[in-house]
Design an enzyme around this catalytic site. Structure first.
Site, PDB file in Angstrom:
ATOM      1  N   THR A 194      25.710 -22.695 -17.890  1.00 51.31           N
ATOM      2  CA  THR A 194      25.050 -22.472 -16.587  1.00 51.31           C
ATOM      3  C   THR A 194      24.782 -23.786 -15.852  1.00 51.31           C
ATOM      4  O   THR A 194      24.725 -23.795 -14.623  1.00 51.31           O
ATOM      5  CB  THR A 194      23.762 -21.645 -16.725  1.00 51.31           C
ATOM      6  N   VAL A 246      22.423 -20.783 -11.549  1.00 51.60           N
ATOM      7  CA  VAL A 246      21.949 -19.414 -11.244  1.00 51.60           C
ATOM      8  C   VAL A 246      22.119 -18.614 -12.536  1.00 51.60           C
ATOM      9  O   VAL A 246      22.788 -17.592 -12.580  1.00 51.60           O
ATOM     10  CB  VAL A 246      22.775 -18.769 -10.108  1.00 51.60           C
ATOM     11  N   HIS A 247      21.446 -19.115 -13.600  1.00 45.97           N
ATOM     12  CA  HIS A 247      21.712 -18.694 -14.988  1.00 45.97           C
ATOM     13  C   HIS A 247      22.124 -17.232 -15.166  1.00 45.97           C
ATOM     14  O   HIS A 247      23.212 -16.916 -15.639  1.00 45.97           O
ATOM     15  CB  HIS A 247      20.463 -18.936 -15.840  1.00 45.97           C
ATOM     16  N   ASP A 248      21.187 -16.311 -14.846  1.00 44.33           N
ATOM     17  CA  ASP A 248      21.383 -14.909 -15.237  1.00 44.33           C
ATOM     18  C   ASP A 248      22.550 -14.251 -14.505  1.00 44.33           C
ATOM     19  O   ASP A 248      23.161 -13.304 -15.022  1.00 44.33           O
ATOM     20  CB  ASP A 248      20.093 -14.113 -14.979  1.00 44.33           C
ATOM     21  N   THR A 294      25.396 -15.415 -14.147  1.00 37.92           N
ATOM     22  CA  THR A 294      26.669 -15.645 -14.849  1.00 37.92           C
ATOM     23  C   THR A 294      26.957 -14.498 -15.818  1.00 37.92           C
ATOM     24  O   THR A 294      28.115 -14.211 -16.108  1.00 37.92           O
ATOM     25  CB  THR A 294      26.690 -17.000 -15.604  1.00 37.92           C
TER      26      THR A 294
END
Ligand code: BDR
Ligand code: CA
Length: 359
Positions: A241, A287-289, A291
């Site tokens: 991420t 935009v971690h989640d 991905t």
């Protein structure tokens, strides 16, 4: 009249066909110059999932939820389940309901789950996500309520009734709900096709301590249970991420879509990325989640390795660390597909294309 010998008939038939072939070729070339190009994000064959999303919104969770709810032909969302994480459970549940309202998906039930981790003292991340758990936008109380009943019961009931290996569970927060469900009803693994979770860090180092990533650190004991469940797991850690970063152009494209959802995502991101850009000296923010959703929709955007991953849940400097046996030195069975690389532009193209479908 004698018919011509076969050996002579073939070239003359080809000659007769030549004008037709020529015209066909011209038409094909012309079309390829003037027809609008299919969007790159549409090029790969679509993967589909019967999906439950477990989440702790969270600014990046909200973007992931909008992304997923904008993809109904590929993601058959059965429900959202919420957990305490970035902010307390009442706020993560309210924020999931806000995302549902913004996506105009009243058909999706939302169940609230665990209000605290299994054993450790609760921690939150209001410094990153703001005291309401969403950056850059005003929050309100949505009119549609939560579904009756608890998320853990919902998971047990649904996974027990599901056909074998049929349900994908996307996990965007601490893994407390699934750990509780697995402890009460170990047989539910039968209904699970795959767990796709945002969490962990190896090459990158941690974001909440030098060694630990937030979702695992917030409930390491739950992560241990999940990683030992035997269900196929894909993890999208900070190693990935922190390489899939926003830029002013990428955010501007979202803002310029002309719909409210595009403006909302851009407003959230403009505020959310500031902390990480400054703290890590990155040129953009992760935009971690989101991905996780891109992986479900287009796994070809990502590259990983099947490895053994365990969680350190002992008190100390390594508390909450994901210990990744990248070179296989421990000779233990691989339990995780650890994603370390991704196509950042492909990710933002896909996100932007899907957000453009929302109101
Ligand atoms: C993860 O922690 C949370 O703050 C984010 O929502 C994401 O799920 C990143 O470490
Ligand atoms: Ca999250």
């Amino acid at each position: 009249m004698h018919s011509r010998p076969a050996a002579l008939a073939l070239p003359s038939r080809l000659a007769a066909l030549f004008p037709i072939l020529f015209l066909g070729l011209v038409a094909l070339l012309t079309a390829s110059f003037i027809a609008p190009k299919a969007h790159a994000a549409d090029a790969t064959p679509a993967t589909t999932h019967t999906l439950i999303i477990d989440t702790d919104p969270g600014a990046d969770d909200v973007i992931a939820l909008l992304f997923a709810m904008a993809s109904p032909e590929q993601l058959k969302i059965q429900a959202l389940t919420t957990v305490a994480g970035n902010v307390p459970l009442s706020k993560t549940s309210r924020n999931a309901r806000l995302a549902r309202e913004w996506a105009k998906r009243p058909d999706i039930a939302i169940y609230a789950g665990a209000p605290r981790p299994l054993l450790r003292t609760p921690i939150y991340a209001a410094d990153i996500h703001g005291s309401e758990g969403i950056t850059g936008v005003k929050v309100h109380e949505p009119s549609q309520p939560l579904a009756e009943g608890n998320a853990v019961d919902y998971l047990i009931r649904t996974l027990r009734a599901a056909p074998e290996k049929s349900v994908t569970l996307a996990m965007l927060g601490p893994e407390t709900n699934l750990a509780l469900a697995l402890t009460q009803a170990p047989d539910i693994t039968r209904g699970l096709r795959e767990l796709v979770l945002m969490g962990g860090a190896h090459f990158n180092g941690g974001n909440i301590t030098p060694t630990a990533e937030f979702n695992v650190f917030a409930d390491p004991h739950a992560a241990e249970i999940v990683l030992k469940s035997g269900v196929p797991i894909t993890m999208l850690p900070l190693d990935l991420t922190h390489k899939v970063l926003t830029s002013p152009e990428r955010i501007a494209k979202l803002r310029g879509l002309g719909n409210q959802a595009g403006r909302t995502v851009a407003d959230i991101l403009d505020a959310y990325v500031q902390h990480d850009m400054q703290y890590y000296g990155l040129p953009g923010g992760p935009v971690h989640d989101a991905t996780v959703v891109a992986y479900l929709l287009q796994p070809s955007l990502f590259k990983g390795r099947k490895v053994n991953v365990e969680v350190d849940s002992r008190e100390g400097l390594g508390f909450g660390q994901t210990v990744v046996d990248w070179y296989g030195g421990l000779k233990k069975p691989a339990n995780v597909n650890w994603i370390a690389e991704g196509d950042a532009q492909g990710f933002f193209d896909l996100l932007t294309q899907r957000i453009s479908r929302l109101p």
